[in-house]
Design an enzyme around this catalytic site. Structure first.
Site, mmCIF file in Angstrom:
data_model
loop_
_atom_site.group_PDB
_atom_site.id
_atom_site.type_symbol
_atom_site.label_atom_id
_atom_site.label_comp_id
_atom_site.label_asym_id
_atom_site.label_seq_id
_atom_site.Cartn_x
_atom_site.Cartn_y
_atom_site.Cartn_z
ATOM 1 N N ARG A 14 0.832 -1.196 0.000
ATOM 2 C CA ARG A 14 0.000 0.000 0.000
ATOM 3 C C ARG A 14 0.869 1.249 0.000
ATOM 4 N NH1 ARG A 14 -1.237 1.373 4.921
ATOM 5 N NH2 ARG A 14 -1.273 -0.843 5.467
ATOM 6 N N SER A 98 -8.586 -0.204 0.727
ATOM 7 C CA SER A 98 -9.586 -0.374 1.776
ATOM 8 C C SER A 98 -10.190 0.970 2.201
ATOM 9 C CB SER A 98 -8.960 -1.109 2.961
ATOM 10 O OG SER A 98 -9.923 -1.436 3.930
ATOM 11 N N HIS A 99 -9.992 1.337 3.455
ATOM 12 C CA HIS A 99 -10.618 2.526 4.027
ATOM 13 C C HIS A 99 -9.741 3.772 3.933
ATOM 14 C CE1 HIS A 99 -8.013 0.723 7.045
ATOM 15 N NE2 HIS A 99 -7.843 1.936 7.516
ATOM 16 N N LYS A 108 -3.965 -6.407 -1.923
ATOM 17 C CA LYS A 108 -4.019 -7.485 -0.943
ATOM 18 C C LYS A 108 -3.694 -8.783 -1.667
ATOM 19 C CE LYS A 108 -7.436 -5.310 2.104
ATOM 20 N NZ LYS A 108 -8.784 -5.397 2.713
ATOM 21 N N ASP A 236 -17.054 -0.421 4.856
ATOM 22 C CA ASP A 236 -15.826 0.289 4.516
ATOM 23 C C ASP A 236 -15.624 0.216 3.002
ATOM 24 O OD1 ASP A 236 -14.791 -2.285 4.087
ATOM 25 O OD2 ASP A 236 -12.864 -1.802 4.992
ATOM 26 N N ASP A 238 -13.760 -1.389 0.711
ATOM 27 C CA ASP A 238 -13.765 -2.632 -0.065
ATOM 28 C C ASP A 238 -14.735 -3.658 0.498
ATOM 29 O OD1 ASP A 238 -12.083 -2.943 2.179
ATOM 30 O OD2 ASP A 238 -10.878 -4.479 1.195
ATOM 31 N N ASP A 240 -15.136 -5.360 3.276
ATOM 32 C CA ASP A 240 -14.801 -6.571 4.026
ATOM 33 C C ASP A 240 -15.035 -6.382 5.521
ATOM 34 O OD1 ASP A 240 -12.644 -4.905 4.569
ATOM 35 O OD2 ASP A 240 -11.114 -6.424 4.181
ATOM 36 N N ARG A 241 -15.622 -5.261 5.879
ATOM 37 C CA ARG A 241 -16.041 -5.065 7.264
ATOM 38 C C ARG A 241 -17.166 -4.037 7.296
ATOM 39 N NH1 ARG A 241 -12.881 -0.749 9.902
ATOM 40 N NH2 ARG A 241 -11.654 0.290 8.298
ATOM 41 N N HIS A 323 -14.209 -6.605 11.438
ATOM 42 C CA HIS A 323 -14.114 -7.851 10.663
ATOM 43 C C HIS A 323 -14.798 -8.984 11.421
ATOM 44 C CE1 HIS A 323 -11.333 -6.676 7.439
ATOM 45 N NE2 HIS A 323 -10.716 -5.927 8.328
#
Length: 333
Positions: A14, A98-99, A108, A236, A238, A240-241, A323
């Site tokens: 990242r 992500s966020h 990832k 968020d 992407d 995933d949470r 998560h």
């Protein structure tokens, strides 16, 4: 151009685009990952403004060392993970930060069984391959195949739903990719949904897609109260949470939510392990024990929960960041 070695983080790759992570880095990472797993790669991406161009060079890198790319297109991280786990791919790559703010992007890395690469489990090896830049190149035509995982993913998720008795739900996607999978799922369930910012937009014009920060929940809290909704869900970037808002407009504590879910699920799966964040209160451990489960305190970092569930078994795992991982869902969010 020299690849910035600082982009290789603890759980992903990242950096700020294009100063730290860019097309050249994506090309080398594609080469390194395909070489490391020695197999074809399934790749997804989020809505960030640089994701398409990073994908193009990453795919070129994979192709250059003789492997094929299966392109999921715009998708969530759970969709990419599901593709790896359900379809048996050797590995996958999700282009997302992500966020993080819009100037960032990242990748990832997902291995077999959808176990996410970490610094001490794959990322350092990828970093070494990238920096060494000594790949066995092949002469081959570009091999990129579009792969629509969404129908199978939707059908997979719907297996876990029974009749849901709930009124109105507010869902805030924060202009991330959450609506890509959430909209078709909720449409099939026939639930009354009011959507906030479902359009993917890499500029995040309304608020950052980071529900862990209280200020980013202001819009959904206001909408829950105004609409007399029963529930709010904030994804968020992407997807995933997620964080949850109750009918009073209060954010639900993640530890409390895990305790409630585990208490219900352990009625059917008594004696199973439940992995919980070491930062949760002691009440979470007590609730899991009282419900007949085995509480397992787990270090910070969501990949550890998935790895524990896969390698050591268990029912569910949850981290304070939002998560939630389930055994029956390939140990994925």
């Amino acid at each position: 151009m020299k690849i910035d070695p600082t982009i290789f983080k603890t759980y992903d790759i990242r950096g700020v685009y294009p100063d730290e992570i860019n097309e050249e880095a994506a090309y080398k990472i594609g080469q390194a990952f395909a070489t490391y797993i020695a197999g074809d790669v399934v790749v997804g991406r989020d809505m960030r403004n640089s994701s398409d161009s990073l994908f193009a060079k990453l795919a070129d890198g994979v192709n250059s060392v003789g492997y094929k790319v299966y392109d999921l297109g715009l998708c969530t991280t759970p969709m990419l993970n599901f593709a790896v786990a359900d379809k048996g791919f050797s590995g996958g790559m999700m282009i997302t930060a992500s966020h993080n703010p819009p100037e960032f992007n990242g990748i990832k890395l997902i291995g077999e069984k959808a176990i996410q690469f970490m610094k001490d489990g794959g990322i350092l090896e990828i970093k070494e391959l990238v920096l060494a830049d000594n790949f066995n190149l092949v002469d081959s035509k570009k091999k990129i195949e579009k792969y629509n995982i969404l129908p199978d993913y939707i059908n997979h998720l719907l297996k876990f739903f029974s009749k849901i008795k709930i009124g109105k739900i507010i869902i805030d996607c924060g202009n991330g990719v959450g609506a890509v999978s959430a909209k078709p799922v909720f449409e099939k369930l026939g639930i009354d949904i009011i959507w906030l910012y479902p359009e993917p937009d890499g500029d995040y014009p309304n608020h950052p897609a980071n529900p862990a920060e209280e200020k980013n929940l202001a819009d959904i809290i206001a909408k829950v109260k105004l609409s007399n909704a029963d529930l709010g869900i904030a994804f968020d970037g992407d997807a995933d949470r997620a964080f949850f808002i109750d009918e009073n407009g209060d954010a639900v504590n993640v530890g409390f939510l895990l305790a409630a879910i585990a208490t219900e699920e352990l009625k059917k799966h008594s004696g199973e392990r439940v992995y919980y964040d070491l930062r949760f209160s002691k009440g979470v451990e007590k609730a899991i024990t009282a419900a007949g489960g085995i509480p397992v305190k787990t270090r910070v970092g969501n990949p550890f929960y998935k790895k524990e569930l896969i390698n050591n078994g268990g029912l569910i795992g949850a981290e304070m960041s939002g998560h939630f991982m389930y055994q029956e869902n390939y140990c994925l969010d």
